[in-house]
Design an enzyme around this catalytic site. Structure first.
Site, PDB file in Angstrom:
ATOM      1  N   GLY A  11     -23.477  50.867  44.113  1.00  0.00           N
ATOM      2  CA  GLY A  11     -23.587  52.232  44.088  1.00  0.00           C
ATOM      3  C   GLY A  11     -23.538  52.710  45.656  1.00  0.00           C
ATOM      4  O   GLY A  11     -24.258  52.142  46.251  1.00  0.00           O
ATOM      5  N   ASP A 128     -32.049  53.780  44.483  1.00  0.00           N
ATOM      6  CA  ASP A 128     -32.513  53.256  43.593  1.00  0.00           C
ATOM      7  C   ASP A 128     -34.494  52.742  44.310  1.00  0.00           C
ATOM      8  O   ASP A 128     -35.958  52.674  43.996  1.00  0.00           O
ATOM      9  CB  ASP A 128     -32.637  52.103  42.833  1.00  0.00           C
ATOM     10  N   ASP A 130     -34.972  50.009  45.136  1.00  0.00           N
ATOM     11  CA  ASP A 130     -35.707  48.504  43.942  1.00  0.00           C
ATOM     12  C   ASP A 130     -35.951  47.529  44.725  1.00  0.00           C
ATOM     13  O   ASP A 130     -35.423  46.514  43.787  1.00  0.00           O
ATOM     14  CB  ASP A 130     -35.087  48.834  42.631  1.00  0.00           C
TER      15      ASP A 130
HETATM   16  O1  F6P Z   1     -27.621  52.184  41.626  1.00  0.00           O
HETATM   17  C1  F6P Z   1     -27.389  53.019  41.959  1.00  0.00           C
HETATM   18  C2  F6P Z   1     -27.280  53.596  40.866  1.00  0.00           C
HETATM   19  O2  F6P Z   1     -26.625  55.404  41.210  1.00  0.00           O
HETATM   20  C3  F6P Z   1     -28.214  53.933  39.790  1.00  0.00           C
HETATM   21  O3  F6P Z   1     -29.344  55.084  40.204  1.00  0.00           O
HETATM   22  C4  F6P Z   1     -27.746  54.432  38.372  1.00  0.00           C
HETATM   23  O4  F6P Z   1     -27.720  54.108  36.779  1.00  0.00           O
HETATM   24  C5  F6P Z   1     -26.004  53.572  38.454  1.00  0.00           C
HETATM   25  O5  F6P Z   1     -26.140  53.730  39.933  1.00  0.00           O
HETATM   26  C6  F6P Z   1     -24.771  54.249  38.509  1.00  0.00           C
HETATM   27  O6  F6P Z   1     -23.904  53.235  38.476  1.00  0.00           O
HETATM   28  P1  F6P Z   1     -22.277  54.203  38.441  1.00  0.00           P
HETATM   29  O7  F6P Z   1     -22.225  55.167  39.860  1.00  0.00           O
HETATM   30  O8  F6P Z   1     -21.300  52.958  38.603  1.00  0.00           O
HETATM   31  O9  F6P Z   1     -22.276  54.937  37.642  1.00  0.00           O
END
Ligand code: F6P
Length: 320
Positions: A11, A128, A130
């Protein structure tokens, strides 16, 4: 080290561009050439890459997203995909790789290093927050500010209509965005995956708040803890309050990177180049207690991220 490659993966996060800029400029300062790899590991496999110069990173320090684009590559999870990427390492003369991303991106980098011996350094870039081995990831601070901005706006309408609002925020399995934004935004309750919650207790708190004259209530829900829509439905059923749900979604991920994220990105990007110059590999750069540090990717990948129990308790105390 004469030539390194850099990519962003997973992401996107605000501050990734500031980090790319730092990597490119720090490398060029030391006479190292940089190959920018587009669309994460997908571009690595497909040879979507090319040289970067000082001008390639001009005027991007303040831009969200990533000029290199990003992706989550299934092919790179296979030995065949990684072998294709290795062909491009040889073709482009890359002697070290900097991966800006999160846990999944680091797993790919580490396996690639083990299989093909190419030095890799990870830079934590994800909203995140994390990732073990660093107090902050690039993009977290901007995302938290985005959520706090949204809370401020929702407060206006919540007060006007005397409503309860449930706001669902991102974070995957981590409650860090919810916790920080909840504390900064004055939320009544914060639901995070790391700490069990009881909706009946949350509703009793809402009821007593209304009794003492509160005009609105804001409940922050981390996506990893529960569905905001479900929480909203249950609160409505249990209290009868006019309850609205807002899912902030990808609004949280974009926007001008905060100064904090830009400074973090600059420090971590530059350190990643230094580590490659020193012959280091399989490490992640991070910041701990204000200092830039390097941690083995083996101690980072798959390790549970933590939340601050102190901050959680404080948010509870301040929202009585
Ligand atoms: O890891 C970053 C993040 O934004 C998370 O917070 C979220 O769950 C995920 O990516 C969403 O992913 P995508 O943009 O593929 O929907």
């Amino acid at each position: 080290m004469q030539r390194l490659g850099v990519l962003t993966s997973g992401g996107d996060a605000s501050g990734m561009n500031s980090c790319i800029r730092a990597v490119v400029r720090k490398a060029i300062y030391h006479g190292i050439e940089v190959i920018g790899i587009k669309r994460g590991y997908s571009g690595f496999i497909e040879a979507d890459m090319g040289p970067m110069n000082l001008g390639s990173v001009a005027d991007i320090i303040h831009r969200g997203g990533t000029i290199l684009h990003t992706a989550r590559s299934k092919r790179f999870m296979t030995p065949e995909g990684r072998a294709l990427a290795m062909e491009n390492v040889d073709r482009f003369g890359i002697q070290g790789l900097i991966v800006i991303g999160g846990d999944g991106s680091f797993t790919g980098a580490s396996v690639f290093h083990q299989e093909h011996g190419i030095p890799v350094i990870g830079v934590p870039g994800t909203i995140d927050n994390d990732i073990a081995g660093t107090d902050y990831t690039i993009g977290f601070d901007t995302a938290v500010n985005n959520v706090v901005d949204a809370i401020n706006k929702i407060r206006d309408t919540a007060t006007s209509h005397e409503r309860t609002f449930v706001i669902e925020v991102m974070g995957r399995n981590s409650g860090n965005i919810a916790l920080s934004a909840g504390l900064a935004g004055g939320a009544e309750s914060i639901l995070i995956p790391e700490i069990a919650f009881n909706l009946e207790d949350i509703c009793s708190k809402l009821l007593s708040g209304i009794k003492r004259g509160k005009l609105h209530s804001i409940i922050l829900v981390a996506e990893g803890a529960a569905s905001g829509i479900e929480v909203g439905k249950q609160i409505k059923e249990l209290t009868g309050f006019d309850t609205k749900v807002t899912i902030l979604g990808h609004l949280q991920r974009g926007g001008i990177p905060s100064a904090f994220d830009r400074i973090l990105a600059a420090r971590l990007g530059a350190k990643a180049v230094e580590l490659l110059m020193e012959g280091e590999t399989n490490k992640m750069v991070g910041v701990r207690s204000g200092e830039v540090v390097a941690t083995s990717l083996d101690e980072v990948i798959g390790k549970p991220s933590s939340i601050s129990q102190d901050m959680y308790q404080l948010a509870k105390v301040l929202s009585i």
